[in-house]
Design a protein around this motif. Structure first.
Motif, PDB file in Angstrom:
ATOM      1  N   GLN A   1       0.831  -1.209   0.000  1.00 53.94           N
ATOM      2  CA  GLN A   1       0.000   0.000   0.000  1.00 53.94           C
ATOM      3  C   GLN A   1       0.867   1.260   0.000  1.00 53.94           C
ATOM      4  N   PHE A   2       0.384   2.270  -0.721  1.00 51.82           N
ATOM      5  CA  PHE A   2       1.095   3.546  -0.801  1.00 51.82           C
ATOM      6  C   PHE A   2       0.101   4.696  -0.682  1.00 51.82           C
ATOM      7  N   PHE A   3       0.603   5.794  -0.133  1.00 56.79           N
ATOM      8  CA  PHE A   3      -0.196   7.017  -0.147  1.00 56.79           C
ATOM      9  C   PHE A   3      -0.122   7.610  -1.547  1.00 56.79           C
ATOM     10  N   LYS A   4      -1.125   8.386  -1.870  1.00 60.44           N
ATOM     11  CA  LYS A   4      -1.125   9.145  -3.114  1.00 60.44           C
ATOM     12  C   LYS A   4       0.146  10.001  -3.159  1.00 60.44           C
TER      13      LYS A   4
ATOM     14  N   THR B   1      -5.293  -2.376 -13.968  1.00 59.51           N
ATOM     15  CA  THR B   1      -5.937  -1.494 -12.992  1.00 59.51           C
ATOM     16  C   THR B   1      -7.309  -2.059 -12.609  1.00 59.51           C
ATOM     17  N   LYS B   2      -7.917  -1.449 -11.620  1.00 59.99           N
ATOM     18  CA  LYS B   2      -9.193  -1.933 -11.073  1.00 59.99           C
ATOM     19  C   LYS B   2     -10.273  -2.113 -12.141  1.00 59.99           C
TER      20      LYS B   2
ATOM     21  N   SER C   1       6.655   7.772 -10.052  1.00 57.30           N
ATOM     22  CA  SER C   1       7.245   8.786  -9.183  1.00 57.30           C
ATOM     23  C   SER C   1       6.190   9.514  -8.364  1.00 57.30           C
ATOM     24  N   ALA C   2       4.951   9.503  -8.815  1.00 59.28           N
ATOM     25  CA  ALA C   2       3.858  10.083  -8.039  1.00 59.28           C
ATOM     26  C   ALA C   2       2.633   9.222  -8.309  1.00 59.28           C
ATOM     27  N   ALA C   3       2.341   8.346  -7.347  1.00 56.76           N
ATOM     28  CA  ALA C   3       1.280   7.360  -7.565  1.00 56.76           C
ATOM     29  C   ALA C   3      -0.107   7.976  -7.414  1.00 56.76           C
ATOM     30  N   PHE C   4      -1.030   7.494  -8.235  1.00 57.97           N
ATOM     31  CA  PHE C   4      -2.424   7.916  -8.135  1.00 57.97           C
ATOM     32  C   PHE C   4      -3.323   6.702  -7.924  1.00 57.97           C
ATOM     33  N   PRO C   5      -4.355   6.876  -7.069  1.00 57.73           N
ATOM     34  CA  PRO C   5      -5.208   5.737  -6.716  1.00 57.73           C
ATOM     35  C   PRO C   5      -5.798   5.001  -7.921  1.00 57.73           C
ATOM     36  N   VAL C   6      -6.351   5.754  -8.858  1.00 56.40           N
ATOM     37  CA  VAL C   6      -7.077   5.088  -9.945  1.00 56.40           C
ATOM     38  C   VAL C   6      -6.135   4.472 -10.972  1.00 56.40           C
ATOM     39  N   THR C   7      -5.076   5.204 -11.324  1.00 57.73           N
ATOM     40  CA  THR C   7      -4.235   4.728 -12.419  1.00 57.73           C
ATOM     41  C   THR C   7      -3.118   3.784 -11.977  1.00 57.73           C
ATOM     42  N   ASP C   8      -2.760   3.786 -10.692  1.00 60.76           N
ATOM     43  CA  ASP C   8      -1.623   2.974 -10.272  1.00 60.76           C
ATOM     44  C   ASP C   8      -1.962   1.863  -9.286  1.00 60.76           C
ATOM     45  N   SER C   9      -3.210   1.809  -8.811  1.00 62.09           N
ATOM     46  CA  SER C   9      -3.629   0.677  -7.986  1.00 62.09           C
ATOM     47  C   SER C   9      -3.907  -0.475  -8.928  1.00 62.09           C
ATOM     48  N   GLY C  10      -3.557  -1.684  -8.519  1.00 66.57           N
ATOM     49  CA  GLY C  10      -3.879  -2.833  -9.357  1.00 66.57           C
ATOM     50  C   GLY C  10      -2.865  -3.943  -9.243  1.00 66.57           C
TER      51      GLY C  10
ATOM     52  N   ASN D   1      -0.274  -7.219  -5.889  1.00 67.57           N
ATOM     53  CA  ASN D   1      -1.386  -6.280  -5.906  1.00 67.57           C
ATOM     54  C   ASN D   1      -0.988  -5.051  -5.096  1.00 67.57           C
ATOM     55  N   ILE D   2      -1.097  -3.901  -5.716  1.00 65.94           N
ATOM     56  CA  ILE D   2      -0.693  -2.663  -5.062  1.00 65.94           C
ATOM     57  C   ILE D   2      -1.905  -1.739  -4.937  1.00 65.94           C
ATOM     58  N   THR D   3      -2.067  -1.175  -3.752  1.00 58.84           N
ATOM     59  CA  THR D   3      -3.163  -0.231  -3.552  1.00 58.84           C
ATOM     60  C   THR D   3      -2.599   1.149  -3.252  1.00 58.84           C
ATOM     61  N   VAL D   4      -2.998   2.130  -4.033  1.00 62.21           N
ATOM     62  CA  VAL D   4      -2.632   3.515  -3.765  1.00 62.21           C
ATOM     63  C   VAL D   4      -3.882   4.183  -3.215  1.00 62.21           C
ATOM     64  N   THR D   5      -3.757   4.791  -2.049  1.00 56.50           N
ATOM     65  CA  THR D   5      -4.945   5.350  -1.417  1.00 56.50           C
ATOM     66  C   THR D   5      -4.853   6.866  -1.231  1.00 56.50           C
ATOM     67  N   ALA D   6      -6.003   7.501  -1.363  1.00 59.12           N
ATOM     68  CA  ALA D   6      -6.088   8.933  -1.088  1.00 59.12           C
ATOM     69  C   ALA D   6      -6.427   9.140   0.390  1.00 59.12           C
ATOM     70  N   GLY D   7      -6.597   8.030   1.121  1.00 58.35           N
ATOM     71  CA  GLY D   7      -6.944   8.090   2.540  1.00 58.35           C
ATOM     72  C   GLY D   7      -5.761   8.488   3.407  1.00 58.35           C
ATOM     73  N   SER D   8      -5.959   8.451   4.745  1.00 55.49           N
ATOM     74  CA  SER D   8      -4.933   8.958   5.656  1.00 55.49           C
ATOM     75  C   SER D   8      -4.134   7.846   6.335  1.00 55.49           C
ATOM     76  N   VAL D   9      -4.529   6.573   6.112  1.00 55.31           N
ATOM     77  CA  VAL D   9      -3.818   5.459   6.757  1.00 55.31           C
ATOM     78  C   VAL D   9      -3.487   4.366   5.745  1.00 55.31           C
ATOM     79  N   ILE D  10      -2.269   3.825   5.863  1.00 56.33           N
ATOM     80  CA  ILE D  10      -1.955   2.628   5.078  1.00 56.33           C
ATOM     81  C   ILE D  10      -1.442   1.535   5.992  1.00 56.33           C
ATOM     82  N   LEU D  11      -1.622   0.316   5.546  1.00 53.91           N
ATOM     83  CA  LEU D  11      -1.009  -0.827   6.213  1.00 53.91           C
ATOM     84  C   LEU D  11       0.224  -1.165   5.396  1.00 53.91           C
TER      85      LEU D  11
END
Ligand SMILES: *[C@@H]1O[C@H](CO)[C@@H](O)[C@H](O)[C@H]1NC(C)=O
Length: 260
Positions: A32-35, A60-61, A75-84, A100-110
């Motif tokens: 998991q990664f932050f945006k 992608t999803k 270099s700058a991950a985005f939730p929609v285009t880089d999660s998958g 499987n990689i999840t990029v989130t716009a949220g405030s917490v990652i595991l």
């Protein structure tokens, strides 16, 4: 005799390279990664794999599949285009393991390993707040596996000791402010020593398929080799004959000279 050993060698090297000898690596190894964070997924050839070019593929999803190059540097991950799902593929549609990689716009990652972990490893799961999210705190974190609370922590991390297949599952964490991370799957794989186990049927099928697909190529290679040998031999014989007649001629000429 020589031909048959050549053939065997070719066959062996072909069988060898027929199997998918590539593994997917990623840096940093997280699922998991932050945006706006960066990460790299690449294909690492294993020893003996040199004939084919591998490239990283991304699904992608929404199901869209697109290729990166031999490595995928974001270099700058985005939730929609880089999660998958990311995996390696060569021209012959052989594939590697996937992540499987999840990029989130949220405030917490595991922060859990994206790549499979090895049985008996100790694996640390880390719950991390986005730096700019001051209301988020990991001082009281809950870890969930397959939707069930498995542990609480006041440090934000949880270590699973000597993992086994029973530790596989979907993990997520929840922080004090009840901000929740996305879920990620932890995959546990048998240690390399466990490869001595009997070859499972699917692998045999794959080998057979490679053999069937490869045999025309193999046959033509052996045939070409044989033809080339025959040509060389014929050339040598011809050359020898030519040299012989030249020598004879020279001898005759020499004799003539001697006579005069
Ligand atoms: C990744 O996610 C897809 C779709 O959810 C799933 O089918 C696949 O098994 C997952 N792969 C891994 C390595 O977890």
């Amino acid at each position: 005799m020589e031909e048959s050993s050549l053939c065997l060698l070719l066959l062996l090297s072909f069988l060898d390279s027929g199997a998918a000898r590539v593994s997917l690596t990623m840096s940093p190894d997280k699922s998991q990664f932050f945006k706006y964070e960066c990460f790299t997924v690449s294909c690492e050839r294993e020893e003996g794999e040199h004939r084919t070019t591998w490239r990283v593929m991304k699904r992608t999803k929404d199901g869209e599949v697109s290729p990166c190059l031999s490595s995928c540097s974001i270099s700058a991950a985005f939730p929609v285009t880089d999660s998958g799902e990311y995996w390696c593929e060569n021209g012959q549609a052989a594939t590697s393991n996937s992540v499987n990689i999840t990029v989130t716009a949220g405030s917490v990652i595991l922060e859990s390993p994206g790549l499979p972990v090895t049985e008996n490893d100790n694996v640390t799961l880390r719950c991390t707040c986005k730096e700019t999210q001051t209301s988020c705190s990991v001082l009281k974190t809950e870890f969930y596996k397959d939707g069930l609370l498995i542990d609480g922590s006041n440090t934000g991390h949880l270590t699973l000791y000597r993992v086994s297949a029973s530790d596989e599952g979907l993990y997520k964490c929840k922080t004090l402010g009840s901000d929740e991370s996305p879920e990620s799957r932890l995959t546990v794989r048998a240690p390399p020593g466990g490869r001595d186990a009997p070859v499972p049927l699917p692998t045999l099928f794959i080998l057979l398929r490679h053999l069937l697909v490869g045999s025309p190529y193999l046959l033509s290679t052996v045939l070409l080799g044989l033809i080339h040998r025959c040509r060389l031999r014929a050339q040598r014989v011809r050359k020898r004959r030519r040299t012989c007649s030249k020598v004879v001629m020279e001898m005759e000429h020499g004799n003539m000279c001697h006579h005069t």
